[in-house]
Write an enzyme that holds these catalytic residues in place. Structure first.
Site, PDB file in Angstrom:
ATOM      1  N   ASP A  18       0.842  -1.202   0.000  1.00 23.08           N
ATOM      2  CA  ASP A  18       0.000   0.000   0.000  1.00 23.08           C
ATOM      3  C   ASP A  18       0.878   1.253   0.000  1.00 23.08           C
ATOM      4  OD1 ASP A  18       0.947  -0.546   2.583  1.00 23.08           O
ATOM      5  OD2 ASP A  18      -0.740   0.422   3.561  1.00 23.08           O
ATOM      6  N   ASP A  27       8.982   4.809  -3.794  1.00 20.92           N
ATOM      7  CA  ASP A  27       9.491   3.536  -3.274  1.00 20.92           C
ATOM      8  C   ASP A  27       9.762   2.526  -4.389  1.00 20.92           C
ATOM      9  OD1 ASP A  27       9.324   4.339  -0.649  1.00 20.92           O
ATOM     10  OD2 ASP A  27       7.556   3.138  -0.145  1.00 20.92           O
ATOM     11  N   TYR A 138       0.454   2.749  14.554  1.00 18.09           N
ATOM     12  CA  TYR A 138       1.670   3.553  14.417  1.00 18.09           C
ATOM     13  C   TYR A 138       1.568   4.792  15.293  1.00 18.09           C
ATOM     14  CZ  TYR A 138       2.988   0.710  10.350  1.00 18.09           C
ATOM     15  OH  TYR A 138       3.358  -0.322   9.521  1.00 18.09           O
ATOM     16  N   LYS A 169      -0.165  -4.777  13.879  1.00 15.87           N
ATOM     17  CA  LYS A 169       1.084  -4.638  13.122  1.00 15.87           C
ATOM     18  C   LYS A 169       1.822  -3.497  13.783  1.00 15.87           C
ATOM     19  CE  LYS A 169       2.132  -4.101   8.182  1.00 15.87           C
ATOM     20  NZ  LYS A 169       2.976  -2.959   8.117  1.00 15.87           N
ATOM     21  N   ILE A 170       2.974  -3.842  14.366  1.00 16.07           N
ATOM     22  CA  ILE A 170       3.727  -2.837  15.121  1.00 16.07           C
ATOM     23  C   ILE A 170       5.196  -2.877  14.713  1.00 16.07           C
ATOM     24  CG2 ILE A 170       2.214  -2.703  17.149  1.00 16.07           C
ATOM     25  CD1 ILE A 170       4.015  -4.761  18.536  1.00 16.07           C
ATOM     26  N   LYS A 171       5.903  -1.784  14.999  1.00 16.43           N
ATOM     27  CA  LYS A 171       7.335  -1.734  14.696  1.00 16.43           C
ATOM     28  C   LYS A 171       8.124  -2.527  15.725  1.00 16.43           C
ATOM     29  CE  LYS A 171       7.544   2.518  12.100  1.00 16.43           C
ATOM     30  NZ  LYS A 171       8.137   3.856  11.952  1.00 16.43           N
ATOM     31  N   ARG A 224       8.809  -3.277   1.539  1.00 20.40           N
ATOM     32  CA  ARG A 224      10.036  -2.843   0.878  1.00 20.40           C
ATOM     33  C   ARG A 224      11.196  -3.817   1.000  1.00 20.40           C
ATOM     34  NH1 ARG A 224       9.634   2.951   3.622  1.00 20.40           N
ATOM     35  NH2 ARG A 224       8.502   1.656   5.097  1.00 20.40           N
TER      36      ARG A 224
HETATM   37  P1  FBP Z   1       7.137  -1.826   4.695  1.00 18.33           P
HETATM   38  O1  FBP Z   1       7.573  -3.232   5.034  1.00 18.33           O
HETATM   39  O2  FBP Z   1       7.516  -1.451   3.295  1.00 18.33           O
HETATM   40  O3  FBP Z   1       7.606  -0.850   5.736  1.00 18.33           O
HETATM   41  O4  FBP Z   1       5.548  -1.838   4.715  1.00 18.33           O
HETATM   42  C1  FBP Z   1       4.854  -1.845   5.911  1.00 18.33           C
HETATM   43  C2  FBP Z   1       3.917  -0.662   5.991  1.00 18.33           C
HETATM   44  O5  FBP Z   1       3.147  -0.705   7.181  1.00 18.33           O
HETATM   45  C3  FBP Z   1       2.995  -0.505   4.815  1.00 18.33           C
HETATM   46  O6  FBP Z   1       1.836  -1.283   4.944  1.00 18.33           O
HETATM   47  C4  FBP Z   1       2.746   0.962   4.811  1.00 18.33           C
HETATM   48  O7  FBP Z   1       2.511   1.459   3.546  1.00 18.33           O
HETATM   49  C5  FBP Z   1       4.034   1.514   5.294  1.00 18.33           C
HETATM   50  O8  FBP Z   1       4.679   0.531   6.045  1.00 18.33           O
HETATM   51  C6  FBP Z   1       3.832   2.758   6.130  1.00 18.33           C
HETATM   52  O9  FBP Z   1       5.062   3.398   6.246  1.00 18.33           O
HETATM   53  P2  FBP Z   1       5.268   4.667   7.160  1.00 18.33           P
HETATM   54  O10 FBP Z   1       5.858   4.138   8.426  1.00 18.33           O
HETATM   55  O11 FBP Z   1       6.247   5.498   6.391  1.00 18.33           O
HETATM   56  O12 FBP Z   1       3.935   5.328   7.350  1.00 18.33           O
END
Ligand code: FBP
Length: 255
Positions: A18, A27, A138, A169-171, A224
Site C-alpha cells: 500500500d 518507493d 503507528y 502490526k507494530i514496529k 520494501r
Molecule cells: P514496509 O515493510 O515497506 O515498511 O511496509 C509496511 C507498511 O506498514 C505498509 O503497509 C505501509 O505502507 C508503510 O509501512 C507505512 O510506512 P510509514 O511508516 O512510512 O507510514
C-alpha cells in the site's frame, strides 16, 4: 475472529503493498511499480496474505493468496497531525475477496479519536462478515518523540488489543527482551512486525525478524524489504525458512 487463513504452522508472512498511496511511487522501480509483479510475487513466494488498497484489489487481485484490504490510508503530501480516514467499505472489501480488513491508527495523533472510533465500527462490521480486523498501530504526531521506544511499542500493541484487533502490526523495538513485553501486552491479538525501510543488509533484516519471532511474534507484514530486494523470491524463501520453519538466520540465508 480467526486469523487462521493467514497462517501456516501458526505463523504468517504478509506482503504489504500500500506504499504507493502512503509514500508515492518513490518507493518503486521499473519492476515493482507494476502491481501484477507483486501479485505474482505473492503467489510464487507463497506469502500467507497480500495487502492491497481497493484500487489495486479491483484491478490486480486474482485470489491466489488471501487478501487483506486496507480500508483507510493517506498520502504523505499532507503535513501536520496525521489522520487516515476510511476509503473503502467493509462490505466492498468482502466483495473483492478480502478475508481481513486492515486499518491504520496513528496512536498519539491529535486525531486518534477519529481513527479509534472508525476502527471500532469497522471491526464490528468485519466480524459480522466473518473477516478479521488487523490494526496497523503507528504512534505518530507531535506527542510521539520516539515511535520505537519499548513503552511506546508496547502501548501500541495494547491499544490494538483494547480496540478489538485480531492482529496488530507494530514496529520492532530493536531487541528481543523489550519486544517480549509488547507481545505480552497484545494478549490474544496476534503480533506482526512491520517491515520498515530496506535494511542495509539482508542479515540485518532477518536478524530483526528472528528477534521479533523469538519474542513471540506471529510473523511479519513486509513490503520494501521484499520487493526492493535484488532477488525478491530468494528473500521470500529465506523468510519462509525463518518464520514458518522456525530456522536460524544462517539456515534461512542458505535458502
Ligand atoms: P514496509 O515493510 O515497506 O515498511 O511496509 C509496511 C507498511 O506498514 C505498509 O503497509 C505501509 O505502507 C508503510 O509501512 C507505512 O510506512 P510509514 O511508516 O512510512 O507510514
Amino acid at each position: 475472529m480467526s486469523m487462521e487463513v493467514f497462517l501456516s504452522n501458526k505463523r504468517g508472512i504478509l506482503l504489504a503493498y500500500d506504499q504507493g498511496l502512503e509514500h508515492g511511487p518513490t518507493d518503486f522501480d521499473e519492476r515493482n511499480v507494476d502491481p501484477t509483479f507483486i501479485m505474482e510475487l505473492a503467489a510464487a513466494g507463497r506469502f500467507n496474505g497480500v495487502v492491497f488498497q481497493k484500487g489495486l484489489a479491483e484491478k490486480y487481485y486474482d485470489r491466489r493468496v488471501p487478501l487483506i484490504l486496507k480500508v483507510n490510508g493517506k498520502t504523505n503530501l499532507v503535513k501536520g497531525e496525521p489522520v487516515a480516514r476510511q476509503i473503502c467499505s467493509v462490505k466492498y472489501a468482502s466483495e473483492l475477496g478480502a478475508k481481513a480488513v486492515g486499518y491504520t491508527i496513528y496512536a498519539g495523533s491529535a486525531h486518534e479519536d477519529i481513527m479509534l472510533e472508525e476502527f471500532g465500527r469497522i471491526q464490528e462490521e468485519a466480524h459480522e462478515l466473518k473477516m478479521a480486523a488487523i490494526a496497523w498501530i503507528y504512534p505518530r504526531g507531535e506527542a510521539i518523540k520516539n515511535d520505537t521506544a519499548p513503552e511506546i511499542v508496547a502501548y501500541a500493541a495494547r491499544t490494538g488489543l483494547e480496540a478489538g484487533a485480531d492482529a496488530v502490526k507494530i514496529k520492532y523495538t530493536g531487541d528481543v527482551e523489550s519486544f517480549k513485553w509488547a507481545v505480552k501486552s497484545a494478549g490474544k491479538a496476534k503480533v506482526f512486525m512491520s517491515g520498515g525501510p530496506k535494511a542495509p543488509t539482508e542479515v540485518d533484516f532477518l536478524t530483526q525478524v528472528r528477534g521479533a519471532l523469538d519474542a513471540g511474534a506471529t510473523g511479519l507484514a513486509v513490503g520494501r524489504n521484499v520487493w526492493q530486494s535484488s532477488d525478491p523470491l530468494r528473500t521470500a524463501r529465506a523468510l519462509r525458512k525463518l518464520v514458518i520453519e522456525n530456522r536460524s538466520v544462517d539456515e534461512a540465508l542458505r535458502a
